[in-house]
Design an enzyme around this catalytic site. Structure first.
Site, PDB file in Angstrom:
ATOM      1  N   HIS A  90       0.891  -1.295  -0.059  1.00 35.73           N
ATOM      2  CA  HIS A  90      -0.014  -0.002   0.090  1.00 35.73           C
ATOM      3  C   HIS A  90       1.037   1.332   0.116  1.00 35.73           C
ATOM      4  O   HIS A  90       1.483   1.481   0.993  1.00 35.73           O
ATOM      5  CB  HIS A  90      -0.836  -0.012   1.595  1.00 35.73           C
ATOM      6  CG  HIS A  90      -1.555  -1.360   1.238  1.00 35.73           C
ATOM      7  ND1 HIS A  90      -1.209  -2.370   1.837  1.00 35.73           N
ATOM      8  CD2 HIS A  90      -3.093  -1.104   0.996  1.00 35.73           C
ATOM      9  CE1 HIS A  90      -2.277  -3.255   1.765  1.00 35.73           C
ATOM     10  NE2 HIS A  90      -3.474  -2.726   1.381  1.00 35.73           N
TER      11      HIS A  90
ATOM     12  N   PRO B 276      -5.193  -4.802  10.990  1.00 35.70           N
ATOM     13  CA  PRO B 276      -6.866  -4.712  11.290  1.00 35.70           C
ATOM     14  C   PRO B 276      -7.064  -3.457  11.863  1.00 35.70           C
ATOM     15  O   PRO B 276      -6.840  -2.727  12.841  1.00 35.70           O
ATOM     16  CB  PRO B 276      -6.915  -5.756  12.607  1.00 35.70           C
ATOM     17  CG  PRO B 276      -5.733  -6.549  12.452  1.00 35.70           C
ATOM     18  CD  PRO B 276      -4.514  -5.768  12.109  1.00 35.70           C
TER      19      PRO B 276
ATOM     20  N   ASP C  64      -8.801   7.038   7.717  1.00 32.40           N
ATOM     21  CA  ASP C  64     -10.141   7.304   7.655  1.00 32.40           C
ATOM     22  C   ASP C  64     -10.915   5.845   8.283  1.00 32.40           C
ATOM     23  O   ASP C  64     -11.830   5.579   8.739  1.00 32.40           O
ATOM     24  CB  ASP C  64     -10.798   7.283   6.247  1.00 32.40           C
ATOM     25  CG  ASP C  64     -10.509   8.760   5.821  1.00 32.40           C
ATOM     26  OD1 ASP C  64     -10.702   9.838   6.650  1.00 32.40           O
ATOM     27  OD2 ASP C  64      -9.924   9.103   4.700  1.00 32.40           O
ATOM     28  N   GLY C  65     -10.354   4.656   7.684  1.00 36.72           N
ATOM     29  CA  GLY C  65     -10.756   3.171   8.160  1.00 36.72           C
ATOM     30  C   GLY C  65     -10.722   2.946   9.562  1.00 36.72           C
ATOM     31  O   GLY C  65     -11.563   2.534  10.111  1.00 36.72           O
TER      32      GLY C  65
ATOM     33  N   HIS D 227     -26.856 -15.045  26.553  1.00 38.71           N
ATOM     34  CA  HIS D 227     -25.659 -14.637  27.506  1.00 38.71           C
ATOM     35  C   HIS D 227     -25.209 -16.032  27.946  1.00 38.71           C
ATOM     36  O   HIS D 227     -23.881 -15.998  28.441  1.00 38.71           O
ATOM     37  CB  HIS D 227     -26.195 -13.928  28.930  1.00 38.71           C
ATOM     38  CG  HIS D 227     -26.538 -12.597  28.677  1.00 38.71           C
ATOM     39  ND1 HIS D 227     -27.497 -11.893  27.657  1.00 38.71           N
ATOM     40  CD2 HIS D 227     -25.991 -11.353  29.301  1.00 38.71           C
ATOM     41  CE1 HIS D 227     -27.448 -10.601  27.700  1.00 38.71           C
ATOM     42  NE2 HIS D 227     -26.595 -10.387  28.935  1.00 38.71           N
TER      43      HIS D 227
END
Length: 671
Positions: free
Chosen positions: A35, A125, A162-163, A476
């Protein structure tokens, strides 16, 4: 955009930033993967940060009082690799940069903690880095309160995209940071308005400045290609008294044909376009070539912290001996010798008192003994303190008014809590643990996985670990969660059967240096099962014989947690019929799998019927039920194959067939 005008305004700055852009283009082209655009767009911001603000010394990358730099937008990894190489980090050689994204190189596709010095956390991530940064900043505040400004007084800087800000964990993080007034945390937002699918506005219309401001942050909006504006904004942020976000308006893939487009996000490998971009920068050098004047300028940046480091080292050396020893012990991660005796004394008392308590309460009792002995622990809960039993009387609450507190109210932010704990652990000097319901490991999953990937010993206290929580029902009640966590590499999942096993599980978890732990703890009370004190830590073996068969061994019952007592009751029923039955408690499958084969065969010898009893799904158990014996072995499972239901715990165990009678009946059927 007029790049010549930009270059003319500050030629020295421009050439240093161009070195980052050129290395990025060359490395991505060589790998034919990566990138390019983010590193090219944020090169100006990074250059100003490293040259004028970041407190670091490349020759001492583990300096405890360095500023932390986190590249949350980890896809732009060539930004940090370029910076580390240019500033002189010893391991970040030019060959490593040339081997970007290749097998065996430390320059992984996304920055990975432990691969390269100067990479503070694994990112990629999106949202994880900014969420980790909150933990870094909490650790700095806590340690400054404990040891004083002369030893701990530094910033945490983040570059986020932004992500990162679209990911939900970012809101959990900025909300927590704002509430805690973490004024040493500064986020530089790469505001380039580009995502993979197109411009940001195809998916989002959030006013990020107002969002951060509403969460208690200081905010600014600047031109991310103006070095004077970047410098002024950083100074203002440092003096704001709040966590600070600087929106840096940038052009992704600056100077390239793909500038300001989605194509600019990815790998820019076209040779003609690469050549044209370098020409636009005025960069007339070969691939991976850095002219000596630029290289020297960057090396000087990497060395400018030498005097500050030496002064800090002198302050540490001249600190009172007790403070120096405590500081060094905190950052070494070594456990105090008296911890083992503390656990043994607990077990000796438990063998006498034989308490019937929930293992979540047993965990609290263990922490009551551990926390005063281990001052580096910081605990917390995602708004379930009274249920998780994670707070002990000696801790105090960490707040803006009292940084000496060791307990954090994370709020209903399971993912943010887990990410912050990763940051606290990575910072050094802190041993974090935090709690929520076992079912909500789903919410924390992204950060729990990264704990394992990075090899950091965060402890996750996950209570209400089965249908045994009762009336709250299947929303739960964890069913698949033990299997999910056990399936994660480099993770220890503990499900202790009683107070003694719980204390031992805590000791083993705290002894870990490269592995996170998940404590699966019950809501309902369980009987004490060990009536004889044993100094050895049996949980450390993963599984052990809790009760031996009387007469010829025909059945082996394996169980964890609350179901160990079910297995013990089933054993009584089988023994009453003359069926010799061994009970094996298996509090940690991962540790048992790591034992020598001879020990495993001793605990689980061939020949007998094997049955596992656990109030979860079967996945993971066949390794022990069938093992080397093959698919035709006589083995069975008592547990769950569906979601739970809303009812009292006792009724649920009956309805789902997790009982001593059902276990004994299955054994007889298999025989």
């Amino acid at each position: 955009m007029d790049l010549k005008a930009l270059a003319a305004q500050n030629p020295d700055h421009w050439r240093k930033a161009a070195a980052i852009r050129a290395l990025t283009l060359d490395a991505v082209a060589a790998a034919n993967s990566g990138h390019s655009g983010m590193a090219m767009g944020m090169a100006d911001v990074a250059t100003v940060l490293f040259e004028k603000h970041l407190k670091f010394y490349a020759a001492e990358p583990n300096w405890p009082d360095r500023d932390r730099f986190i590249l949350s937008a980890g896809h732009g990894s060539m930004l940090i690799y370029s910076l580390l190489h240019l500033t002189g980090y010893e391991d970040m050689t030019l060959d490593q940069v040339k081997n970007f994204r290749q097998w065996g190189a430390i320059t992984a596709g996304h920055p990975e903690y432990g691969h390269a010095m100067g990479v503070e956390t694994t990112t990629g991530p999106l949202g994880q880095g900014i969420a980790n940064s909150v933990g870094f900043a909490i650790a700095e505040e806590s340690l400054r309160a404990r040891f004083g400004k002369p030893l701990q007084n530094h910033y945490t800087y983040v570059i986020a995209g932004d992500g990162c800000l679209m990911e939900g964990v970012s809101q959990e993080a900025i909300g927590l940071a704002g509430r805690q007034e973490l004024s040493k945390l500064i986020v530089l937002w790469d505001d380039n308005n580009i995502t993979i699918d197109g411009t940001v506005d195809i998916a989002d219309r959030t006013d990020q400045l107002m969002r951060f401001k509403a969460s208690g942050w200081h905010v600014q909006d600047i031109d991310g290609h103006d070095p004077a504006a970047i410098n002024a904004a950083l100074i203002a942020a440092q003096n704001s008294g709040k966590p600070s976000m600087i929106a840096c308006k940038t052009h992704i893939a600056l100077g390239h044909a793909a500038q300001d487009t989605s194509k600019g996000h990815g790998a820019l490998t076209d040779p003609d376009q690469l050549k044209a971009a370098k020409a636009a920068y005025g960069w007339d050098y070969g691939a991976f070539e850095i002219p000596s004047d630029v290289a020297d300028a960057w090396k000087a940046i990497g060395a400018r912290g030498a005097d500050e480091y030496a002064a800090w080292a002198d302050r540490l050396a001249n600190s009172a001996k007790s403070k120096r020893v405590k500081f060094e012990d905190a950052f070494s991660g070594e456990l105090p010798k008296k911890l083992t005796n503390t656990i043994r004394n607990m077990k000796r008392d438990l063998a006498e008192s034989m308490p019937k308590v929930a293992t979540r309460k047993a965990s609290e009792n263990a922490l009551v003994a551990i926390n005063p002995v281990l001052p580096t622990t910081m605990g917390g809960s995602a708004d379930l303190t009274g249920s998780n039993n994670t707070k002990t009387p000696d801790m105090g609450v960490f707040t803006p008014e009292d940084r000496s507190g060791r307990y954090i109210h994370f709020g209903i932010r399971e993912h943010g809590m887990a990410a912050a704990m990763n940051g606290m652990m990575l910072h050094g000097g802190i041993r974090p643990y935090g709690g929520t319901f076992m079912c909500f490991t789903d919410y924390a999953r992204g950060s729990m996985r990264l704990s394992a990937l990075m090899g950091i010993p965060v402890v996750y206290v996950m209570t209400h670990d089965s249908i045994g929580l009762g009336e709250d029902g299947p929303t739960h009640q964890p069913v698949e969660h033990l299997a999910l966590n056990r399936a994660t590499p480099n993770t220890l999942v503990f499900r202790p059967a009683d107070s003694a096993e719980t204390a031992e599980a805590w000791e083993v978890a705290l002894q870990q240096t490269n592995t996170p732990s998940v404590m699966a703890l019950s809501r309902q009370s369980v009987p004490a099962l060990r009536d004889t004190y044993k100094g050895a830590n049996l949980v450390s073996q993963g599984a052990y014989v809790l009760a031996e068969s009387e007469g010829k061994r025909q059945v082996i019952l394996m169980a964890t947690g609350t179901e160990v007592s079910v297995a013990m009751e089933a054993r009584e029923k089988l023994q009453a019929q003359g069926i010799g039955t061994r009970v094996v408690s298996m509090p940690c499958m991962e540790l048992f799998a790591a034992q020598p084969e001879a020990y495993r065969r001793k605990v689980l010898p061939s020949g007998a019927v094997r049955i596992a009893v656990e109030a979860g799904v079967r996945q993971g158990w066949d390794q022990w039920l069938l093992g080397e014996r093959g698919r035709d072995a006589k083995a069975g499972f008592i547990g769950m194959n569906s979601f739970g239901a809303s009812a009292p715990a006792e009724r649920l165990y009956e309805e789902f067939g997790i009982t001593a009678d059902a276990t004994a009946a299955l054994a007889q059927e298999l025989l």
